[in-house]
Design an enzyme around this catalytic site. Structure first.
Site, short mmCIF file in Angstrom:
data_model
loop_
_atom_site.label_atom_id
_atom_site.label_comp_id
_atom_site.label_asym_id
_atom_site.label_seq_id
_atom_site.Cartn_x
_atom_site.Cartn_y
_atom_site.Cartn_z
N CYS A 30 -13.40 2.80 -14.83
CA CYS A 30 -13.87 4.16 -14.52
C CYS A 30 -12.64 5.08 -14.41
O CYS A 30 -12.39 5.70 -13.39
CB CYS A 30 -14.68 4.13 -13.23
SG CYS A 30 -15.67 5.62 -12.95
N TYR A 36 -6.56 6.27 4.77
CA TYR A 36 -6.69 5.36 3.63
C TYR A 36 -5.90 4.07 3.89
O TYR A 36 -6.42 2.96 3.75
CB TYR A 36 -6.20 6.01 2.32
CG TYR A 36 -5.95 4.95 1.29
CD1 TYR A 36 -7.01 4.37 0.61
CD2 TYR A 36 -4.67 4.42 1.09
CE1 TYR A 36 -6.81 3.32 -0.26
CE2 TYR A 36 -4.46 3.37 0.24
CZ TYR A 36 -5.52 2.82 -0.45
OH TYR A 36 -5.33 1.75 -1.29
N ASP A 79 -9.67 6.21 -1.55
CA ASP A 79 -8.58 6.92 -2.24
C ASP A 79 -9.18 7.65 -3.44
O ASP A 79 -10.40 7.75 -3.56
CB ASP A 79 -7.47 5.94 -2.64
CG ASP A 79 -7.92 4.96 -3.72
OD1 ASP A 79 -9.14 4.92 -4.04
OD2 ASP A 79 -7.07 4.25 -4.27
N GLU A 90 0.82 -1.21 0.00
CA GLU A 90 0.00 0.00 0.00
C GLU A 90 0.86 1.27 0.00
O GLU A 90 0.52 2.25 -0.66
CB GLU A 90 -0.97 0.00 1.18
CG GLU A 90 -2.12 -0.99 1.03
CD GLU A 90 -2.99 -0.73 -0.20
OE1 GLU A 90 -3.04 0.41 -0.69
OE2 GLU A 90 -3.62 -1.69 -0.68
N1 ADE Z 1 -3.84 0.81 -5.31
C1 ADE Z 1 -3.76 0.97 -3.99
N2 ADE Z 1 -3.94 -0.18 -3.35
C2 ADE Z 1 -4.11 -1.12 -4.30
C3 ADE Z 1 -4.33 -2.49 -4.28
N3 ADE Z 1 -4.38 -3.15 -3.13
N4 ADE Z 1 -4.48 -3.12 -5.44
C4 ADE Z 1 -4.41 -2.42 -6.59
N5 ADE Z 1 -4.21 -1.15 -6.68
C5 ADE Z 1 -4.05 -0.48 -5.55
#
Ligand code: ADE
Length: 268
Positions: A178, A112, A130, A32
Site C-alpha cells: 500500500c 508512535y 505512523d 525505531e
Molecule cells: N518502520 C518503523 N518501524 C519499523 C519496523 N519495526 N519495521 C519495519 N519498518 C519500520
C-alpha cells in the site's frame, strides 16, 4: 478490514528484519529511532554497527555526546541521537519502564515510538500509528480522520493479543504494497475490504519531494555535523546566512558548542 487476512499475509510475506528477532527494548528503541528518518535497507547495516559500538543502554549512556553524534553521522537528525543517548542515561539509572506511559516519559520518545517499543517488547496491545498505518487505514476505510480519531480506529482494528504482529504487518503492508504513489492492490491481502482500492488521494505526493534536499536546513546541518565529526573546516561554500542558521539551530539543540570563532561537538 479482516485482520486475520492481514496477519496470515504477514506470516507468509513479512520481512525478516534484525530488530524483529529480539525483544530487547534497547535494540528495538535504537531501531525505531533510526527508522523514523531512514529507509529500512539503509538502517540495517547502521543498526548492526551502532549495536557493535554501544551494545546496551549502559554502553550508550557512558559514551560522550561527540561519540554518539559521530556514530550517528549520515543518519540525519542528530538531535534524535542525543535524545536516544539521554534516554539511555535515564534507563541505565532507573531501569526500563514497563508500559507505554512510562516509555512516553523518556527523552525523545513520542506516542508512535512508545507504542512501537511497548508492542514489540512487552507485547502490549497498542497500535503504533505512523504515516504507513495512517495511509493504509485511510485507504481501507476511505475516510480521512483527525489524529485522535485515527488512533482510536487503529485500536479498534488491532486484534486482541496480536499487537506486535499487527503493527509489523501494517508497516510491511504500507511499505511494500500500500505504497504512497504506486499501490500494488493485486498483491494486497485486504483488497476485498478496501474502500478505495488504491485510489491515490490528492496531496499524496509528499511536500518534501517538491523541495530539493540540498535546499533544506537539514542538508546544511548534516554538512556542518559531518565537518565537525571529521574535524574539517565548516562548509562556507553554502553561504554565510545558511551556515549561521544551521549553527544557531545546532547550538539550540545542544549539538555544537562555540568558543569564540571555534565550533566543536559537545564534550570534545
Ligand atoms: N518502520 C518503523 N518501524 C519499523 C519496523 N519495526 N519495521 C519495519 N519498518 C519500520
Amino acid at each position: 478490514m479482516d485482520a486475520a487476512a492481514l496477519l496470515d499475509w504477514y506470516a507468509r510475506e513479512g520481512r525478516d528484519l534484525p530488530w524483529r528477532r529480539t525483544r530487547d527494548p534497547y535494540r528495538i528503541l535504537v531501531s525505531e529511532v533510526m527508522l523514523q528518518q531512514t529507509q529500512v535497507d539503509r538502517v540495517i547495516p547502521r543498526y548492526e554497527r551502532f549495536l557493535g559500538r554501544f551494545p546496551d543502554e549502559r554502553a550508550l549512556a557512558a559514551a560522550s555526546a561527540a561519540e554518539v553524534i559521530e556514530e550517528w553521522s549520515g543518519l540525519g537528525y542528530n538531535r534524535r541521537a542525543l535524545a536516544l543517548w539521554r534516554a539511555a542515561q535515564v534507563v541505565a539509572a532507573e531501569g526500563w519502564p514497563r508500559d507505554v506511559a512510562g516509555l512516553r516519559a523518556l527523552p525523545g520518545v513520542g506516542p508512535y515510538t512508545a507504542a512501537a517499543v511497548a508492542s514489540f517488547t512487552f507485547g502490549e496491545d497498542v497500535a503504533a500509528v505512523d504515516t504507513n498505518l495512517r495511509r493504509v487505514i485511510e485507504r481501507v476505510d476511505g475516510v480521512a480522520r483527525s489524529p485522535g480519531a485515527l488512533t482510536a480506529r487503529a485500536a479498534e482494528l488491532l486484534p486482541s493479543g496480536r499487537g506486535a504482529a499487527f503493527n509489523h504487518a501494517m508497516m510491511d503492508l504500507g511499505a511494500t504494497v500500500c505504497r504512497p504513489r504506486a499501490p500494488r492492490c493485486d498483491a494486497c491481502p485486504v483488497a476485498d475490504w478496501c474502500a478505495s482500492r488504491g485510489a491515490v488521494p490528492a496531496g499524496a505526493t509528499a511536500a518534501h519531494t517538491r523541495v530539493r534536499f540540498q535546499d533544506t536546513d537539514r542538508f546544511v546541518r548534516g554538512r556542518v555535523v559531518a565537518a565537525l565529526v571529521e574535524r574539517r573546516p565548516l562548509p562556507h561554500d553554502l553561504g554565510a546566512e545558511r551556515l549561521e542558521r544551521a549553527l544557531a539551530g545546532l547550538e539550540r539543540d545542544g549539538l555544537d558548542v562555540r568558543e569564540g570563532e571555534r565550533v566543536m561537538l559537545p564534550g570534545r
